[in-house]
Structures are given as structure tokens and as C-alpha cells.
Design a protein around this motif. Sequence first.
Motif, PDB file in Angstrom:
ATOM      1  N   LYS A 167      46.634  20.956  12.567  1.00  0.00           N
ATOM      2  CA  LYS A 167      45.645  19.938  12.916  1.00  0.00           C
ATOM      3  C   LYS A 167      44.261  20.355  12.425  1.00  0.00           C
ATOM      4  O   LYS A 167      43.454  19.524  12.016  1.00  0.00           O
ATOM      5  CB  LYS A 167      45.602  19.727  14.427  1.00  0.00           C
ATOM      6  N   LYS A 168      43.999  21.662  12.454  1.00  0.00           N
ATOM      7  CA  LYS A 168      42.709  22.172  11.976  1.00  0.00           C
ATOM      8  C   LYS A 168      42.535  21.858  10.496  1.00  0.00           C
ATOM      9  O   LYS A 168      41.456  21.444  10.061  1.00  0.00           O
ATOM     10  CB  LYS A 168      42.629  23.680  12.214  1.00  0.00           C
ATOM     11  N   ASP A 169      43.591  22.034   9.703  1.00  0.00           N
ATOM     12  CA  ASP A 169      43.532  21.710   8.275  1.00  0.00           C
ATOM     13  C   ASP A 169      43.235  20.222   8.071  1.00  0.00           C
ATOM     14  O   ASP A 169      42.461  19.853   7.188  1.00  0.00           O
ATOM     15  CB  ASP A 169      44.854  22.067   7.584  1.00  0.00           C
ATOM     16  N   THR A 170      43.851  19.390   8.892  1.00  0.00           N
ATOM     17  CA  THR A 170      43.628  17.952   8.802  1.00  0.00           C
ATOM     18  C   THR A 170      42.174  17.614   9.110  1.00  0.00           C
ATOM     19  O   THR A 170      41.532  16.835   8.399  1.00  0.00           O
ATOM     20  CB  THR A 170      44.566  17.196   9.759  1.00  0.00           C
ATOM     21  N   ARG A 171      41.621  18.209  10.180  1.00  0.00           N
ATOM     22  CA  ARG A 171      40.220  17.957  10.545  1.00  0.00           C
ATOM     23  C   ARG A 171      39.272  18.417   9.440  1.00  0.00           C
ATOM     24  O   ARG A 171      38.286  17.742   9.134  1.00  0.00           O
ATOM     25  CB  ARG A 171      39.884  18.659  11.864  1.00  0.00           C
ATOM     26  N   GLN A 172      39.555  19.575   8.834  1.00  0.00           N
ATOM     27  CA  GLN A 172      38.707  20.076   7.749  1.00  0.00           C
ATOM     28  C   GLN A 172      38.758  19.135   6.548  1.00  0.00           C
ATOM     29  O   GLN A 172      37.734  18.875   5.912  1.00  0.00           O
ATOM     30  CB  GLN A 172      39.144  21.482   7.342  1.00  0.00           C
ATOM     31  N   LEU A 173      39.935  18.625   6.242  1.00  0.00           N
ATOM     32  CA  LEU A 173      40.075  17.682   5.126  1.00  0.00           C
ATOM     33  C   LEU A 173      39.272  16.419   5.399  1.00  0.00           C
ATOM     34  O   LEU A 173      38.584  15.909   4.511  1.00  0.00           O
ATOM     35  CB  LEU A 173      41.542  17.344   4.889  1.00  0.00           C
ATOM     36  N   ILE A 174      39.329  15.914   6.622  1.00  0.00           N
ATOM     37  CA  ILE A 174      38.585  14.706   6.970  1.00  0.00           C
ATOM     38  C   ILE A 174      37.086  14.934   6.799  1.00  0.00           C
ATOM     39  O   ILE A 174      36.376  14.084   6.255  1.00  0.00           O
ATOM     40  CB  ILE A 174      38.930  14.251   8.405  1.00  0.00           C
ATOM     41  N   PRO A 231      48.764  10.777   8.653  1.00  0.00           N
ATOM     42  CA  PRO A 231      49.077  10.995  10.059  1.00  0.00           C
ATOM     43  C   PRO A 231      48.091  11.967  10.694  1.00  0.00           C
ATOM     44  O   PRO A 231      47.539  12.839  10.020  1.00  0.00           O
ATOM     45  CB  PRO A 231      50.489  11.572  10.045  1.00  0.00           C
ATOM     46  N   SER A 232      47.854  11.808  11.996  1.00  0.00           N
ATOM     47  CA  SER A 232      46.897  12.680  12.680  1.00  0.00           C
ATOM     48  C   SER A 232      47.464  14.067  12.921  1.00  0.00           C
ATOM     49  O   SER A 232      46.719  15.010  13.141  1.00  0.00           O
ATOM     50  CB  SER A 232      46.462  12.051  13.998  1.00  0.00           C
ATOM     51  N   THR A 233      48.777  14.199  12.890  1.00  0.00           N
ATOM     52  CA  THR A 233      49.404  15.515  13.017  1.00  0.00           C
ATOM     53  C   THR A 233      50.314  15.735  11.815  1.00  0.00           C
ATOM     54  O   THR A 233      51.074  14.844  11.437  1.00  0.00           O
ATOM     55  CB  THR A 233      50.238  15.625  14.301  1.00  0.00           C
ATOM     56  N   PRO A 234      50.235  16.892  11.189  1.00  0.00           N
ATOM     57  CA  PRO A 234      51.074  17.159  10.023  1.00  0.00           C
ATOM     58  C   PRO A 234      52.546  17.270  10.415  1.00  0.00           C
ATOM     59  O   PRO A 234      52.872  17.875  11.427  1.00  0.00           O
ATOM     60  CB  PRO A 234      50.538  18.491   9.492  1.00  0.00           C
ATOM     61  N   ASP A 236      55.219  17.763   7.837  1.00  0.00           N
ATOM     62  CA  ASP A 236      55.979  18.609   6.925  1.00  0.00           C
ATOM     63  C   ASP A 236      55.026  19.428   6.061  1.00  0.00           C
ATOM     64  O   ASP A 236      53.825  19.181   6.025  1.00  0.00           O
ATOM     65  CB  ASP A 236      56.939  17.790   6.062  1.00  0.00           C
ATOM     66  N   SER A 237      55.580  20.382   5.353  1.00  0.00           N
ATOM     67  CA  SER A 237      54.745  21.311   4.590  1.00  0.00           C
ATOM     68  C   SER A 237      54.070  20.651   3.386  1.00  0.00           C
ATOM     69  O   SER A 237      53.039  21.126   2.931  1.00  0.00           O
ATOM     70  CB  SER A 237      55.585  22.494   4.121  1.00  0.00           C
ATOM     71  N   ARG A 238      54.609  19.572   2.868  1.00  0.00           N
ATOM     72  CA  ARG A 238      54.039  18.914   1.691  1.00  0.00           C
ATOM     73  C   ARG A 238      53.130  17.745   2.031  1.00  0.00           C
ATOM     74  O   ARG A 238      52.435  17.225   1.168  1.00  0.00           O
ATOM     75  CB  ARG A 238      55.162  18.388   0.778  1.00  0.00           C
ATOM     76  N   GLY A 239      53.118  17.311   3.262  1.00  0.00           N
ATOM     77  CA  GLY A 239      52.380  16.116   3.645  1.00  0.00           C
ATOM     78  C   GLY A 239      50.910  16.168   3.302  1.00  0.00           C
ATOM     79  O   GLY A 239      50.363  15.244   2.697  1.00  0.00           O
ATOM     80  N   LEU A 240      50.235  17.241   3.668  1.00  0.00           N
ATOM     81  CA  LEU A 240      48.805  17.358   3.406  1.00  0.00           C
ATOM     82  C   LEU A 240      48.534  17.520   1.907  1.00  0.00           C
ATOM     83  O   LEU A 240      47.586  16.941   1.382  1.00  0.00           O
ATOM     84  CB  LEU A 240      48.225  18.533   4.187  1.00  0.00           C
ATOM     85  N   LYS A 241      49.402  18.256   1.227  1.00  0.00           N
ATOM     86  CA  LYS A 241      49.225  18.435  -0.221  1.00  0.00           C
ATOM     87  C   LYS A 241      49.399  17.110  -0.947  1.00  0.00           C
ATOM     88  O   LYS A 241      48.660  16.811  -1.890  1.00  0.00           O
ATOM     89  CB  LYS A 241      50.219  19.465  -0.752  1.00  0.00           C
ATOM     90  N   ASN A 242      50.354  16.300  -0.520  1.00  0.00           N
ATOM     91  CA  ASN A 242      50.559  14.986  -1.126  1.00  0.00           C
ATOM     92  C   ASN A 242      49.361  14.077  -0.866  1.00  0.00           C
ATOM     93  O   ASN A 242      48.940  13.331  -1.744  1.00  0.00           O
ATOM     94  CB  ASN A 242      51.832  14.342  -0.595  1.00  0.00           C
ATOM     95  N   ALA A 243      48.805  14.158   0.334  1.00  0.00           N
ATOM     96  CA  ALA A 243      47.630  13.348   0.668  1.00  0.00           C
ATOM     97  C   ALA A 243      46.447  13.752  -0.213  1.00  0.00           C
ATOM     98  O   ALA A 243      45.736  12.901  -0.741  1.00  0.00           O
ATOM     99  CB  ALA A 243      47.283  13.507   2.146  1.00  0.00           C
ATOM    100  N   ILE A 244      46.240  15.049  -0.377  1.00  0.00           N
ATOM    101  CA  ILE A 244      45.134  15.536  -1.207  1.00  0.00           C
ATOM    102  C   ILE A 244      45.292  15.053  -2.643  1.00  0.00           C
ATOM    103  O   ILE A 244      44.325  14.645  -3.287  1.00  0.00           O
ATOM    104  CB  ILE A 244      45.022  17.068  -1.130  1.00  0.00           C
TER     105      ILE A 244
END
Length: 64
Positions: free
Chosen positions: A4-11, A41-44, A46-54
Amino acid sequence: MATKKDTRQLIKKLEKQGFDVTMRNGHYRVFKDGVFVQVMPSTPSDSRGLKNAIACYKRAGFKP
């Protein structure tokens, strides 16, 4: 795996670069210049989800 911290930093990075991020139904909706980019999503989940979003945000002009 992303947290979740990674998601907040990305936002925060997205908002600094002019993206608009809003919460709706438990998911973040990302816009650039009023144009919809992607739902994140507000919570990650899978391992690729954030990378795909980026990758999608890069195509819209995001500089990580």
C-alpha cells in the motif's frame, strides 16, 4: 510484491506530474488533462499489478 505504501508513493508522484487521482468504489481512477488513463486498485493484488500500471502511466506521459 508491491505494498500500500508503494501505491501511495506512486499516487503522490502522479499528482506532482499533473495527473488527477480520485477514489471511487475502492479503486483509484487516474486522469491526465481530464482524459481517463486507468483504474488502479487501492490495494495491490499481484506482483505485476503496479508495474503494469506504471507502464500505462508512462504511455500517458508519466516520468517515474
